[in-house]
Motif scaffolding. Structure first.
Motif, mmCIF file in Angstrom:
data_model
loop_
_atom_site.group_PDB
_atom_site.id
_atom_site.type_symbol
_atom_site.label_atom_id
_atom_site.label_comp_id
_atom_site.label_asym_id
_atom_site.label_seq_id
_atom_site.Cartn_x
_atom_site.Cartn_y
_atom_site.Cartn_z
ATOM 1 N N PRO A 95 0.526 -11.877 -0.191
ATOM 2 C CA PRO A 95 0.408 -11.628 -1.626
ATOM 3 C C PRO A 95 -0.598 -12.584 -2.254
ATOM 4 N N LEU A 96 -1.454 -12.059 -3.107
ATOM 5 C CA LEU A 96 -2.452 -12.868 -3.802
ATOM 6 C C LEU A 96 -2.139 -12.877 -5.290
ATOM 7 N N GLY A 97 -2.039 -14.055 -5.870
ATOM 8 C CA GLY A 97 -1.720 -14.138 -7.288
ATOM 9 C C GLY A 97 -0.222 -14.247 -7.507
ATOM 10 N N GLY A 98 0.131 -14.622 -8.724
ATOM 11 C CA GLY A 98 1.530 -14.855 -9.044
ATOM 12 C C GLY A 98 2.375 -13.605 -9.158
ATOM 13 N N ASN A 99 1.767 -12.469 -9.588
ATOM 14 C CA ASN A 99 2.568 -11.273 -9.804
ATOM 15 C C ASN A 99 2.813 -10.456 -8.537
ATOM 16 N N LYS A 100 2.160 -10.824 -7.437
ATOM 17 C CA LYS A 100 2.329 -10.168 -6.139
ATOM 18 C C LYS A 100 1.925 -8.700 -6.139
ATOM 19 N N ASN A 101 1.152 -8.265 -7.120
ATOM 20 C CA ASN A 101 0.666 -6.885 -7.145
ATOM 21 C C ASN A 101 -0.542 -6.686 -6.236
ATOM 22 N N LEU A 102 -1.208 -7.794 -5.876
ATOM 23 C CA LEU A 102 -2.382 -7.739 -5.016
ATOM 24 C C LEU A 102 -2.015 -8.278 -3.633
ATOM 25 N N LYS A 128 -1.515 -2.900 -6.752
ATOM 26 C CA LYS A 128 -0.583 -2.049 -7.483
ATOM 27 C C LYS A 128 -0.798 -2.266 -8.974
ATOM 28 N N ILE A 129 -1.503 -1.325 -9.595
ATOM 29 C CA ILE A 129 -1.879 -1.491 -10.999
ATOM 30 C C ILE A 129 -0.644 -1.526 -11.892
ATOM 31 N N ASP A 130 0.246 -0.556 -11.710
ATOM 32 C CA ASP A 130 1.510 -0.498 -12.436
ATOM 33 C C ASP A 130 2.463 0.360 -11.618
ATOM 34 N N SER A 131 3.540 0.817 -12.244
ATOM 35 C CA SER A 131 4.520 1.613 -11.514
ATOM 36 C C SER A 131 3.998 3.002 -11.162
ATOM 37 N N THR A 132 2.849 3.380 -11.717
ATOM 38 C CA THR A 132 2.300 4.726 -11.498
ATOM 39 C C THR A 132 1.124 4.717 -10.534
ATOM 40 N N TRP A 133 0.183 3.792 -10.719
ATOM 41 C CA TRP A 133 -1.076 3.806 -9.971
ATOM 42 C C TRP A 133 -1.183 2.643 -8.984
ATOM 43 N N GLY A 134 -1.852 2.923 -7.860
ATOM 44 C CA GLY A 134 -2.186 1.887 -6.885
ATOM 45 C C GLY A 134 -3.518 2.227 -6.236
ATOM 46 N N VAL A 135 -4.352 1.217 -5.978
ATOM 47 C CA VAL A 135 -5.664 1.446 -5.350
ATOM 48 C C VAL A 135 -5.857 0.416 -4.246
ATOM 49 N N GLY A 136 -6.692 0.770 -3.261
ATOM 50 C CA GLY A 136 -6.928 -0.162 -2.174
ATOM 51 C C GLY A 136 -8.184 0.171 -1.393
ATOM 52 N N ALA A 137 -8.538 -0.722 -0.478
ATOM 53 C CA ALA A 137 -9.697 -0.524 0.391
ATOM 54 C C ALA A 137 -9.393 -1.186 1.723
ATOM 55 N N TYR A 159 -14.454 2.717 7.051
ATOM 56 C CA TYR A 159 -14.221 2.213 5.699
ATOM 57 C C TYR A 159 -13.346 3.223 4.948
ATOM 58 N N ASP A 160 -12.227 2.755 4.416
ATOM 59 C CA ASP A 160 -11.297 3.624 3.686
ATOM 60 C C ASP A 160 -11.125 3.151 2.245
ATOM 61 N N LEU A 161 -10.947 4.114 1.350
ATOM 62 C CA LEU A 161 -10.499 3.856 -0.012
ATOM 63 C C LEU A 161 -9.150 4.544 -0.197
ATOM 64 N N TYR A 162 -8.290 3.960 -1.014
ATOM 65 C CA TYR A 162 -6.952 4.520 -1.232
ATOM 66 C C TYR A 162 -6.684 4.633 -2.734
ATOM 67 N N VAL A 163 -6.159 5.789 -3.133
ATOM 68 C CA VAL A 163 -5.700 5.995 -4.501
ATOM 69 C C VAL A 163 -4.321 6.636 -4.426
ATOM 70 N N ASP A 164 -3.322 5.977 -4.999
ATOM 71 C CA ASP A 164 -1.951 6.488 -5.011
ATOM 72 C C ASP A 164 -1.511 6.740 -6.444
ATOM 73 N N TYR A 165 -0.825 7.845 -6.646
ATOM 74 C CA TYR A 165 -0.315 8.186 -7.972
ATOM 75 C C TYR A 165 1.139 8.626 -7.847
ATOM 76 N N ASN A 166 2.032 7.871 -8.494
ATOM 77 C CA ASN A 166 3.455 8.199 -8.479
ATOM 78 C C ASN A 166 3.766 9.142 -9.634
ATOM 79 N N VAL A 167 3.936 10.402 -9.323
ATOM 80 C CA VAL A 167 4.258 11.402 -10.343
ATOM 81 C C VAL A 167 5.632 11.092 -10.936
ATOM 82 N N THR A 168 6.585 10.819 -10.072
ATOM 83 C CA THR A 168 7.924 10.367 -10.467
ATOM 84 C C THR A 168 8.307 9.235 -9.524
#
Length: 247
Positions: A95-102, A128-137, A159-168
């Protein structure tokens, strides 16, 4: 000369399974999962591929996995041709940073397949941007440590890119575009007859409950060359369905 009988695929999996059973007794573990997947292609040169993966994640970020695949073609050219793959891997998420989202996750995999052995180190960054969106590489380097056919040992960067979207809280959509490039001019080419190719994966997963998840992925690959022996002058399209049980 190396032997590639069935035992050569089973032995590394047995070793990793032993580790996965013993280590949790010594370290407080967070999650174990077993996944079943079935992949099917739909073009002229068809194949089907069942696979099973056993994985374990520890509370401290360490993760290990063992994956077994078996591919069989149904094409008129290569009917009954089989490929078996066994892959074992170990990863650690920082985990990078205090919020552990990265999170930064290095991973090392070793793969045994038909007369080849492949090492795949990779590095993935996910936010992890928020409870809905997440992105990665992710960057993964793949090189053959052994090639029993006598051909040059290939080197491939992915090389990969990742986009996640939590509908619910149960339904998640994902998109993974990737770029593959052969390093050097002696490692062969892809079915595109080029040293590079693109792929696009579109996925959806549904969390039935805390222990069970089902999913589907549609895979679209770049058009093959007119002289390719595998679906010439056409795109390879595949669908993979999956079931994951966590305990």
């Amino acid at each position: 000369m190396r032997s590639y009988k069935n035992n050569s695929y089973v032995r590394p999996v047995r070793l990793l399974l032993s580790v996965m059973l013993v280590v949790p007794a010594l370290v407080h573990a967070s999650e174990t999962s077993i996944a079943f997947r079935y992949e099917r292609s739909f073009k002229e040169n068809k194949y089907y591929q069942p696979e099973m993966e056993l994985a374990h994640k520890f509370d401290n970020g360490l993760a290990v996995n063992a994956l077994q695949k078996r591919r069989e073609t149904e094409s008129t050219k290569d009917r009954g041709y089989r490929i078996q793959e066994t892959t074992v891997g170990v990863a650690y998420g920082f985990p990078l940073g205090g919020n552990k989202n990265l999170t930064l996750t290095p991973k090392l995999e070793y793969q045994w397949k038909s007369h080849k052995e492949i090492v795949r180190p990779s590095l993935k960054l996910y936010y992890k941007i928020d409870s809905t969106w997440g992105v990665g590489a992710r960057y993964r380097y793949e090189y053959q440590s052994y090639n029993g056919s006598g051909e040059n040992k290939s080197r491939v960067s992915r090389y990969d890119l990742y986009v996640d979207y939590n509908v619910t809280d149960k339904l998640k959509l994902s998109y993974d575009p990737s770029y593959h490039n052969v390093s050097g001019t002696t490692g062969g080419t892809f079915h595109t007859d080029e040293y590079y190719k693109f792929e696009h994966w579109l996925g959806a997963s549904y969390k039935v409950n805390a222990g069970n998840t089902v999913g589907i992925i549609y895979k679209w690959k770049e058009k093959n060359s007119e002289t390719s022996k595998w679906n010439p002058d056409d795109h390879d399209t595949l669908v993979q369905v999956s079931y994951v049980h966590r305990f």
